[in-house]
Design a protein around this motif. Structure first.
Motif, short mmCIF file in Angstrom:
data_model
loop_
_atom_site.label_atom_id
_atom_site.label_comp_id
_atom_site.label_asym_id
_atom_site.label_seq_id
_atom_site.Cartn_x
_atom_site.Cartn_y
_atom_site.Cartn_z
N PHE A 15 -13.42 -1.55 -1.42
CA PHE A 15 -12.57 -2.21 -2.41
C PHE A 15 -11.88 -3.44 -1.83
O PHE A 15 -11.73 -4.46 -2.51
CB PHE A 15 -11.52 -1.23 -2.97
N ALA A 16 -11.46 -3.34 -0.56
CA ALA A 16 -10.82 -4.49 0.09
C ALA A 16 -11.80 -5.64 0.24
O ALA A 16 -11.41 -6.81 0.11
CB ALA A 16 -10.26 -4.07 1.45
N SER A 17 -13.07 -5.36 0.50
CA SER A 17 -14.08 -6.42 0.64
C SER A 17 -14.34 -7.12 -0.70
O SER A 17 -14.81 -8.25 -0.73
CB SER A 17 -15.37 -5.87 1.22
N MET A 18 -14.02 -6.43 -1.81
CA MET A 18 -14.19 -7.05 -3.12
C MET A 18 -12.93 -7.80 -3.55
O MET A 18 -12.85 -8.30 -4.66
CB MET A 18 -14.52 -5.97 -4.17
N GLY A 19 -11.93 -7.83 -2.67
CA GLY A 19 -10.71 -8.58 -2.97
C GLY A 19 -9.52 -7.73 -3.32
O GLY A 19 -8.42 -8.25 -3.50
N ALA A 20 -9.69 -6.44 -3.45
CA ALA A 20 -8.57 -5.55 -3.78
C ALA A 20 -7.99 -5.02 -2.48
O ALA A 20 -8.02 -3.83 -2.20
CB ALA A 20 -9.03 -4.43 -4.69
N TRP A 21 -7.44 -5.90 -1.68
CA TRP A 21 -6.95 -5.54 -0.35
C TRP A 21 -5.74 -4.61 -0.40
O TRP A 21 -5.42 -3.92 0.56
CB TRP A 21 -6.61 -6.80 0.45
N LEU A 22 -5.02 -4.57 -1.53
CA LEU A 22 -3.83 -3.73 -1.64
C LEU A 22 -4.17 -2.24 -1.63
O LEU A 22 -3.30 -1.39 -1.45
CB LEU A 22 -3.07 -4.11 -2.92
N VAL A 23 -5.46 -1.94 -1.78
CA VAL A 23 -5.89 -0.54 -1.73
C VAL A 23 -5.69 0.04 -0.33
O VAL A 23 -5.40 1.23 -0.17
CB VAL A 23 -7.37 -0.43 -2.17
N LEU A 24 -5.81 -0.77 0.69
CA LEU A 24 -5.73 -0.28 2.09
C LEU A 24 -4.41 0.42 2.42
O LEU A 24 -4.44 1.55 2.92
CB LEU A 24 -6.00 -1.43 3.06
N PRO A 25 -3.24 -0.20 2.18
CA PRO A 25 -2.00 0.52 2.54
C PRO A 25 -1.79 1.79 1.70
O PRO A 25 -1.27 2.78 2.20
CB PRO A 25 -0.89 -0.50 2.31
N PHE A 26 -2.20 1.74 0.42
CA PHE A 26 -2.04 2.93 -0.40
C PHE A 26 -2.98 4.05 0.04
O PHE A 26 -2.62 5.23 0.01
CB PHE A 26 -2.26 2.60 -1.88
N SER A 27 -4.16 3.69 0.46
CA SER A 27 -5.10 4.68 0.98
C SER A 27 -4.55 5.30 2.27
O SER A 27 -4.65 6.52 2.47
CB SER A 27 -6.45 4.03 1.24
N GLY A 28 -3.96 4.48 3.12
CA GLY A 28 -3.35 5.00 4.35
C GLY A 28 -2.18 5.92 4.05
O GLY A 28 -2.03 6.99 4.67
N ALA A 29 -1.33 5.53 3.09
CA ALA A 29 -0.18 6.37 2.71
C ALA A 29 -0.66 7.69 2.11
O ALA A 29 -0.08 8.75 2.38
CB ALA A 29 0.70 5.62 1.73
N GLU A 30 -1.72 7.63 1.33
CA GLU A 30 -2.28 8.85 0.74
C GLU A 30 -2.81 9.79 1.83
O GLU A 30 -2.59 11.01 1.76
CB GLU A 30 -3.41 8.46 -0.22
N TRP A 31 -3.45 9.24 2.85
CA TRP A 31 -3.96 10.08 3.93
C TRP A 31 -2.82 10.71 4.72
O TRP A 31 -2.89 11.88 5.10
CB TRP A 31 -4.86 9.27 4.87
N VAL A 32 -1.75 9.94 4.97
CA VAL A 32 -0.60 10.49 5.70
C VAL A 32 0.02 11.64 4.91
O VAL A 32 0.35 12.68 5.47
CB VAL A 32 0.44 9.38 5.99
N LEU A 33 0.16 11.47 3.59
CA LEU A 33 0.70 12.54 2.76
C LEU A 33 -0.21 13.76 2.76
O LEU A 33 0.26 14.89 2.85
CB LEU A 33 0.91 12.03 1.33
N LEU A 34 -1.50 13.54 2.68
CA LEU A 34 -2.46 14.64 2.73
C LEU A 34 -2.39 15.39 4.07
O LEU A 34 -2.39 16.62 4.11
CB LEU A 34 -3.87 14.12 2.50
#
Length: 129
Positions: A15-34
């Motif tokens: 998703f970040a390679s398609m320009g939706a770079w804001l997905v990266l921090p949310f994905s990281g936060a989701e993994w930390v919560l998991l």
């Protein structure tokens, strides 16, 4: 957890390679919560309660892996209290009571397991006297 992190990183990276770079921090936060929830679940799986009943004493040892709290009751004065929840779907409550002190037991058990424990404790405590 490493496998989940890898899958999440691949998805977030695409998703970040398609320009939706804001997905990266949310994905990281989701993994930390998991990871936190997974750790919390593993810790709660280690809860232990060991009930020892002798001729004169009822002892409850409670802790995570090793005993952290020890409660002792005189067997002659201990009462086993089973309280059904007034709200449907909520768990019942099983506890030892003696001299104004009440200790809940089997909080982590499913309802049929708690009922079986109550039945077994009644047999041991009161039928053998």
């Amino acid at each position: 957890m490493l496998g989940i992190a890898l899958v999440m990183a691949v998805i977030a990276g695409s998703f970040a390679s398609m320009g939706a770079w804001l997905v990266l921090p949310f994905s990281g936060a989701e993994w930390v919560l998991l990871a936190y929830c997974f750790r919390l679940g593993l810790r709660n799986c280690r809860i232990r309660e060991v009930i020892t009943i002798t001729e004169t004493l009822v002892q409850l040892e409670r802790g995570y892996g090793t005993p952290e709290q020890i409660y002792r009751f005189q067997r002659a004065w201990v009462a086993l209290d089973w309280t059904e929840s007034p709200i449907k779907g909520y768990p019942s409550r099983l506890s030892f009571r003696s001299h104004g002190k009440e200790i809940e037991i089997g909080r982590f058990l499913a309802e049929p397991e708690r009922a079986a424990l109550a039945s077994e404790l009644r047999k041991i405590l009161f039928d053998s006297k």
